[in-house]
Design an enzyme around this catalytic site. Sequence first.
Site, PDB file in Angstrom:
ATOM      1  N   PRO A  89       0.871  -1.405   0.105  1.00  0.00           N
ATOM      2  CA  PRO A  89      -0.065  -0.180   0.003  1.00  0.00           C
ATOM      3  C   PRO A  89       0.812   1.080   0.213  1.00  0.00           C
ATOM      4  O   PRO A  89       0.296   2.457  -0.269  1.00  0.00           O
ATOM      5  CB  PRO A  89      -0.687  -0.104   1.367  1.00  0.00           C
ATOM      6  CG  PRO A  89      -0.598  -1.593   1.870  1.00  0.00           C
ATOM      7  CD  PRO A  89       0.677  -1.953   1.104  1.00  0.00           C
ATOM      8  N   GLU A 116       0.585  -7.322   7.913  1.00  0.00           N
ATOM      9  CA  GLU A 116       0.914  -6.188   8.018  1.00  0.00           C
ATOM     10  C   GLU A 116       2.061  -5.588   7.071  1.00  0.00           C
ATOM     11  O   GLU A 116       2.891  -4.530   7.271  1.00  0.00           O
ATOM     12  CB  GLU A 116       1.154  -5.746   9.258  1.00  0.00           C
ATOM     13  CG  GLU A 116      -0.175  -5.859  10.238  1.00  0.00           C
ATOM     14  CD  GLU A 116      -1.281  -4.739   9.547  1.00  0.00           C
ATOM     15  OE1 GLU A 116      -1.015  -3.623   9.607  1.00  0.00           O
ATOM     16  OE2 GLU A 116      -2.269  -5.487   9.060  1.00  0.00           O
ATOM     17  N   ARG A 154      -1.202  -8.133 -21.467  1.00  0.00           N
ATOM     18  CA  ARG A 154      -1.922  -7.807 -22.734  1.00  0.00           C
ATOM     19  C   ARG A 154      -1.248  -6.590 -23.565  1.00  0.00           C
ATOM     20  O   ARG A 154      -1.509  -6.293 -24.759  1.00  0.00           O
ATOM     21  CB  ARG A 154      -3.256  -7.231 -22.396  1.00  0.00           C
ATOM     22  CG  ARG A 154      -3.299  -5.879 -21.621  1.00  0.00           C
ATOM     23  CD  ARG A 154      -4.720  -5.406 -21.221  1.00  0.00           C
ATOM     24  NE  ARG A 154      -5.425  -5.088 -22.266  1.00  0.00           N
ATOM     25  CZ  ARG A 154      -5.249  -3.858 -23.048  1.00  0.00           C
ATOM     26  NH1 ARG A 154      -4.206  -3.276 -22.698  1.00  0.00           N
ATOM     27  NH2 ARG A 154      -5.994  -3.478 -23.840  1.00  0.00           N
ATOM     28  N   ASP A 168      -6.225   1.654 -27.210  1.00  0.00           N
ATOM     29  CA  ASP A 168      -7.480   1.389 -26.264  1.00  0.00           C
ATOM     30  C   ASP A 168      -7.386   2.431 -25.280  1.00  0.00           C
ATOM     31  O   ASP A 168      -6.844   3.622 -25.288  1.00  0.00           O
ATOM     32  CB  ASP A 168      -7.345   0.219 -25.763  1.00  0.00           C
ATOM     33  CG  ASP A 168      -6.095  -0.137 -24.961  1.00  0.00           C
ATOM     34  OD1 ASP A 168      -5.528   0.893 -24.286  1.00  0.00           O
ATOM     35  OD2 ASP A 168      -5.854  -1.416 -24.795  1.00  0.00           O
TER      36      ASP A 168
HETATM   37  C1  9D3 Z   1      -2.290  -0.298   9.017  1.00  0.00           C
HETATM   38  C2  9D3 Z   1      -1.674   0.264   7.920  1.00  0.00           C
HETATM   39  N1  9D3 Z   1      -2.227  -0.825   6.894  1.00  0.00           N
HETATM   40  C3  9D3 Z   1      -1.594   0.072   5.590  1.00  0.00           C
HETATM   41  C4  9D3 Z   1      -2.706   0.733   5.071  1.00  0.00           C
HETATM   42  C5  9D3 Z   1      -1.356  -1.906   6.738  1.00  0.00           C
HETATM   43  C6  9D3 Z   1      -1.855  -2.926   5.554  1.00  0.00           C
HETATM   44  C7  9D3 Z   1      -2.773  -2.816   5.116  1.00  0.00           C
HETATM   45  C8  9D3 Z   1      -3.042  -3.852   4.037  1.00  0.00           C
HETATM   46  C9  9D3 Z   1      -0.594  -3.522   5.124  1.00  0.00           C
HETATM   47  C10 9D3 Z   1      -0.759  -4.529   3.953  1.00  0.00           C
HETATM   48  C11 9D3 Z   1      -1.929  -4.624   3.466  1.00  0.00           C
HETATM   49  C12 9D3 Z   1      -2.123  -5.572   2.326  1.00  0.00           C
HETATM   50  N2  9D3 Z   1      -2.097  -4.880   1.189  1.00  0.00           N
HETATM   51  C13 9D3 Z   1      -1.315  -5.074   0.373  1.00  0.00           C
HETATM   52  O1  9D3 Z   1      -0.312  -5.846   0.731  1.00  0.00           O
HETATM   53  C14 9D3 Z   1      -1.235  -4.306  -1.021  1.00  0.00           C
HETATM   54  C15 9D3 Z   1      -2.168  -3.220  -1.399  1.00  0.00           C
HETATM   55  C16 9D3 Z   1      -3.370  -2.703  -0.968  1.00  0.00           C
HETATM   56  O2  9D3 Z   1      -3.956  -3.014   0.115  1.00  0.00           O
HETATM   57  N3  9D3 Z   1      -3.910  -1.833  -1.593  1.00  0.00           N
HETATM   58  C17 9D3 Z   1      -3.713  -1.343  -2.855  1.00  0.00           C
HETATM   59  N4  9D3 Z   1      -2.565  -1.933  -3.510  1.00  0.00           N
HETATM   60  C18 9D3 Z   1      -1.785  -2.773  -2.575  1.00  0.00           C
HETATM   61  S1  9D3 Z   1      -0.479  -3.574  -3.448  1.00  0.00           S
HETATM   62  C19 9D3 Z   1      -0.203  -4.548  -2.152  1.00  0.00           C
END
Ligand code: 9D3
Length: 262
Positions: A89, A116, A154, A168
Site C-alpha cells: 500500500p 501487515e 496484454r 485502447d
Molecule cells: C495499518 C496500515 N495498513 C496500511 C494501509 C497496513 C496494511 C494493510 C493492508 C498492510 C498491508 C495490507 C495488504 N495490502 C497489500 O499488501 C497491497 C495493497 C493494498 O492493500 N491496496 C492497494 N494496493 C496494494 S499492493 C499490496
Amino acid sequence: MIRFDILTLFPGMFRSPFEESLLRRARERGLIEVRILDVRDFTADRHKVADDYPFGGGKGMVLKPEPLARAIAAARAEDPAVRVILLSPQGAHFDQAAAERLAGCGHLLLVCGHYEGVDERIRMHYVDEELSIGDYVLTGGELPAMVVVDAVSRLVPGVLGCEASREDSFTGGVLAPPQYTRPRMFEGQAVPAVLLSGNHEAITRYRRREALRVTWERRPDLLGRACLSVEDQALLEEIRLAGNGQGPGRGPAADRGAESWT
Ligand code: 9D3
C-alpha cells in the site's frame, strides 16, 4: 516473451486467473511465462514459518526477512536482470504508464506482502521498486500482483491476437467512446445512426468526439495530460459549448443525444 515470477504465501490464489481466458492462451503460446513461488519453500525451519510478530508490538504479522531474501537472491542469481517489485500500500500507484514500462522488462519478480507487510530491511535492500494498485485496503499483494500481470501481459505483442492494445482506453490519455452491438433497437433505444451509416470518416470523427466528451464529463483530470491534436481541441471546444450545464456529473442512464451525430 515476458516472464513473471510471483512470490507469495498463498500460491493457491493464483490457480484460476492464469488458467483461464486470454492469459491461459498467452501461456500456452509461449508469449508469457508465469511461475508461482511459495515463500514457505524458502524457509529453513521444520515448521516452515514465514511470518512473525512485529517488534515493538502491534496487531498482525510481518513477513520474515530470511525466506524472502533467499527467494529473491535465488532469482537474481539465475537472472541478474530480474526486476524485483514489492506490492504494498506504500508503493507508487500502478498506472498504464507503469504497465508500459514494465512490459519492457523481460523478467519481473512480484513479491506479495500479506498481513501487515514485509520486514523493512527487505524493502530497503532487496526490492527495486514498490507498487500499489490504488488507495483502498486489501488483505495482501496477491490480487495486485494479478492486476500487474494482466495489465502488462496484454501489452506483449500477440497476446490480444489483434493489435488492439495500441488504440485502447488509456493510450493517448482519453477514455473509450461508447460501444454498441446488435440489436439496432433495444428497449426503445436506437444505436446512433452514424455507426450504421458505413461512412468511416464520419464514424471515426464521431467516435473521437464521443471519446473526448466522455473524458470531459467523467475524467476531466485526464484531459490535462492527454495528447490532443488541433482537431481534438476544436472538438473539445464544441463539446464545452454544447454541454453548457450538462457537463461533468450526468449519470450513466442519462440521454446523451448521440443520435443527432452524423
Ligand atoms: C495499518 C496500515 N495498513 C496500511 C494501509 C497496513 C496494511 C494493510 C493492508 C498492510 C498491508 C495490507 C495488504 N495490502 C497489500 O499488501 C497491497 C495493497 C493494498 O492493500 N491496496 C492497494 N494496493 C496494494 S499492493 C499490496
